[in-house]
Design a protein around this motif. Structure first.
Motif, PDB file in Angstrom:
ATOM      1  N   GLN A 181       8.536   8.869 -70.307  1.00  0.00           N
ATOM      2  CA  GLN A 181       7.246   9.492 -70.048  1.00  0.00           C
ATOM      3  C   GLN A 181       7.300  10.137 -68.689  1.00  0.00           C
ATOM      4  N   THR A 223      -2.749  13.302 -72.361  1.00  0.00           N
ATOM      5  CA  THR A 223      -1.491  13.118 -73.090  1.00  0.00           C
ATOM      6  C   THR A 223      -1.370  14.012 -74.324  1.00  0.00           C
ATOM      7  N   ARG A 240       0.519  13.666 -68.862  1.00  0.00           N
ATOM      8  CA  ARG A 240       1.683  12.809 -69.075  1.00  0.00           C
ATOM      9  C   ARG A 240       2.385  13.365 -70.300  1.00  0.00           C
TER      10      ARG A 240
END
Length: 185
Positions: A3, A49, A95
């Motif tokens: 990540q 995300t 992210r």
């Protein structure tokens, strides 16, 4: 896969830092209307995300309740400003989870300013893979946060639109390019 916790999406690409996954597994989610159809923004509490643009009248999150947090609200507010023309960049933390090659391409996308484009070949050269056009296209298409990481600003070297994986595909990309005043074929 790792990540990547990136800084606001409009900063110049720097060496990314690897972040630990967030402890909470809850997903913050907020759906909003836009000129492109509905958009859903998801985050993990510290970063956005995922962003999905409605395709053929549907989102993968249809039937799931919104559970917004401050960050998803901020992202949706900035998207509204972008669509109204009062903002050029969405500057929320993201992210991005992907391979090192994908992350390098996504960093290259982040460096493309509003109203400008890069070609797939330029992105490949910038990442040291000048002949990897197909792989570059795959990485661009796998971008989990379109609009925030502006993959719509990538065209063929002759300014042709060769595809778009978000929303309703090419019509969505045409709208975004026109919105930013970008010439295309």
């Amino acid at each position: 896969m790792t990540q990547l916790d990136t800084a606001p999406a409009r900063l110049s690409p720097a060496e990314p830092s690897v972040a630990e996954p967030p402890a909470a597994s809850a997903v913050a989610r907020l759906t909003t209307a836009s000129p492109l159809g509905r958009i859903v923004v998801e985050g993990d509490g510290s970063a956005i995300t995922r962003l999905e643009i409605e395709r053929a009248g549907a989102l993968s999150t249809d039937g799931l309740p919104d559970a917004p947090d401050d960050l998803t609200r901020r992202a949706v507010d900035q998207l509204g400003e972008y669509f109204s023309g009062s903002r050029h960049d969405i500057d929320v933390p993201v992210r991005l989870t992907g391979t090192p090659f994908q992350r390098a391409i996504w960093e290259g996308l982040r460096a493309i300013p509003f109203g400008a484009t890069r070609s797939y070949g330029e992105l490949g050269r910038d990442t040291g893979r000048a002949t990897a056009g197909r792989a570059v296209g795959g990485a661009v298409g796998a971008n989990p946060v379109p609009l925030i990481v502006p993959c719509h600003r990538v065209l063929a070297s002759d300014q042709r639109i060769t595809g778009y994986s978000a929303g309703d595909g090419v019509p969505t990309k045409v709208w975004l390019l026109d919105h930013e005043g970008i010439a295309h074929r």
